[in-house]
Design a protein around this motif. Structure first.
Motif, short mmCIF file in Angstrom:
data_model
loop_
_atom_site.label_atom_id
_atom_site.label_comp_id
_atom_site.label_asym_id
_atom_site.label_seq_id
_atom_site.Cartn_x
_atom_site.Cartn_y
_atom_site.Cartn_z
N ARG A 1 0.83 -1.20 0.00
CA ARG A 1 0.00 0.00 0.00
C ARG A 1 0.87 1.26 0.00
N ILE A 2 0.38 2.30 -0.65
CA ILE A 2 1.07 3.58 -0.69
C ILE A 2 0.44 4.50 0.35
N TRP A 3 1.25 4.95 1.30
CA TRP A 3 0.80 5.88 2.33
C TRP A 3 1.18 7.29 1.91
N ILE A 4 0.23 8.19 2.03
CA ILE A 4 0.40 9.56 1.56
C ILE A 4 0.19 10.51 2.74
N GLY A 5 1.25 11.17 3.15
CA GLY A 5 1.17 12.16 4.22
C GLY A 5 0.94 13.54 3.62
N THR A 6 -0.08 14.23 4.09
CA THR A 6 -0.47 15.51 3.50
C THR A 6 -0.55 16.61 4.56
N GLU A 7 -0.94 17.78 4.10
CA GLU A 7 -1.17 18.91 4.99
C GLU A 7 -2.52 18.81 5.68
N GLY A 8 -3.32 17.80 5.33
CA GLY A 8 -4.64 17.67 5.91
C GLY A 8 -4.99 16.27 6.35
N GLY A 9 -3.98 15.48 6.66
CA GLY A 9 -4.22 14.12 7.13
C GLY A 9 -3.39 13.09 6.40
N LEU A 10 -3.71 11.83 6.65
CA LEU A 10 -2.95 10.69 6.14
C LEU A 10 -3.88 9.79 5.34
N SER A 11 -3.42 9.34 4.18
CA SER A 11 -4.18 8.39 3.36
C SER A 11 -3.31 7.20 3.03
N TYR A 12 -3.95 6.05 2.75
CA TYR A 12 -3.24 5.01 2.04
C TYR A 12 -4.07 4.59 0.84
N TYR A 13 -3.36 4.14 -0.21
CA TYR A 13 -3.99 3.70 -1.44
C TYR A 13 -3.62 2.24 -1.65
N ASP A 14 -4.64 1.38 -1.80
CA ASP A 14 -4.40 -0.06 -1.91
C ASP A 14 -4.45 -0.57 -3.35
N GLY A 15 -4.46 0.37 -4.29
CA GLY A 15 -4.54 0.01 -5.70
C GLY A 15 -5.91 0.23 -6.28
N GLN A 16 -6.89 0.41 -5.39
CA GLN A 16 -8.26 0.66 -5.83
C GLN A 16 -8.91 1.83 -5.11
N ASP A 17 -8.73 1.88 -3.78
CA ASP A 17 -9.41 2.89 -2.98
C ASP A 17 -8.45 3.55 -2.00
N PHE A 18 -8.88 4.72 -1.51
CA PHE A 18 -8.16 5.42 -0.46
C PHE A 18 -8.82 5.19 0.90
N LYS A 19 -8.00 5.05 1.93
CA LYS A 19 -8.45 5.03 3.31
C LYS A 19 -7.79 6.22 3.99
N ASN A 20 -8.58 7.03 4.68
CA ASN A 20 -8.07 8.28 5.24
C ASN A 20 -8.09 8.29 6.76
N TYR A 21 -7.10 8.99 7.33
CA TYR A 21 -7.00 9.17 8.77
C TYR A 21 -6.72 10.64 9.07
N THR A 22 -7.32 11.14 10.14
CA THR A 22 -7.08 12.51 10.60
C THR A 22 -6.94 12.49 12.12
N THR A 23 -6.90 13.66 12.71
CA THR A 23 -6.83 13.74 14.17
C THR A 23 -8.04 13.06 14.83
N ALA A 24 -9.14 13.02 14.11
CA ALA A 24 -10.33 12.35 14.64
C ALA A 24 -10.11 10.84 14.81
N ASP A 25 -9.10 10.31 14.11
CA ASP A 25 -8.79 8.87 14.19
C ASP A 25 -7.59 8.59 15.07
N GLY A 26 -7.03 9.65 15.70
CA GLY A 26 -5.92 9.44 16.62
C GLY A 26 -4.60 10.07 16.21
N LEU A 27 -4.52 10.67 15.02
CA LEU A 27 -3.30 11.38 14.64
C LEU A 27 -3.09 12.59 15.55
N PRO A 28 -1.85 12.88 15.94
CA PRO A 28 -1.61 14.06 16.77
C PRO A 28 -1.78 15.37 16.01
N SER A 29 -1.61 15.31 14.68
CA SER A 29 -1.75 16.48 13.82
C SER A 29 -2.12 16.00 12.43
#
Length: 204
Positions: free
Chosen positions: A130-158
């Protein structure tokens, strides 16, 4: 970065510098580089060097540069980070989205495709591919088909993710502007100055 010949390439505000252990050789727009403000350098399996800059992408074959911009299909010209995945695709994180280059064409991804934020700072491929993408607005991973997103609401400190790496145990560590964090596949654990970190603003 250090290339397979042991030389070092440095991304600078004034061009690309090559150090062979004895002297520096500098490359700028005068030599064919697309722009002198360099953000990222990567060597691929064929020995080509890819250079992400403020105004596009350059490929250096050891003698000449070939340049790529939005006119060639790149999602945005400000290329902050580069990743070569295990299948040989080149991923580019830009100010306005994510591009994947297959050697002939670019495929672009933005928030319209499910990416958490378009301003990309860092790219990591995990052991599962999977490709993990760190951005200015959260974290995503791409599994070849879809994105899964994480933000501070999911436990990220920022939501500002500045860097990332995976350890041998498969845990992912991310640098954020409010501490370092570890993702074990289920939960985020944050480390800050209270845990001994020098500063909560972790840049890489």
């Amino acid at each position: 970065i250090q290339d397979r010949a042991g030389r070092f390439f440095f991304a600078t505000q004034g061009g690309l510098s090559l150090f062979d252990g004895r002297e520096f050789t500098n490359f700028t727009t005068k030599d064919g580089l697309v722009n002198n403000r360099v953000f990222a350098v990567l060597e691929d399996d064929a020995g080509y060097f890819w250079i992400g800059t403020e105004q596009g992408l350059s490929r250096y074959d050891g003698s000449t540069f070939e340049n790529f911009t939005t006119e060639d299909g790149l999602v945005n010209n400000r290329v902050y980070t580069l990743l070569l995945d295990r299948d040989g695709y080149l991923w580019l994180g830009t100010e306005a989205g994510l591009s994947r280059y297959n050697g002939s064409t670019f495929k672009n991804f933005t928030t319209a495709d499910g990416l958490v934020h378009d301003d990309v700072n860092t790219l990591v491929q995990d052991q599962a591919g999977r490709i993990w993408i760190g951005t200015e607005g959260g974290l995503s991973y791409y599994d070849g088909q879809d994105f899964k997103n994480y933000t501070t609401a999911d436990g990220l400190p920022s939501d500002q993710i500045m860097g990332g790496i995976q350890d041998r145990e498969g845990r992912l560590f991310f640098a954020t502007l409010d501490g370092a964090c570890c993702f074990d596949g289920r939960n985020f654990t944050t480390y800050t100055t209270e845990d001994g970190l020098a500063s909560d603003a972790v840049l890489r």
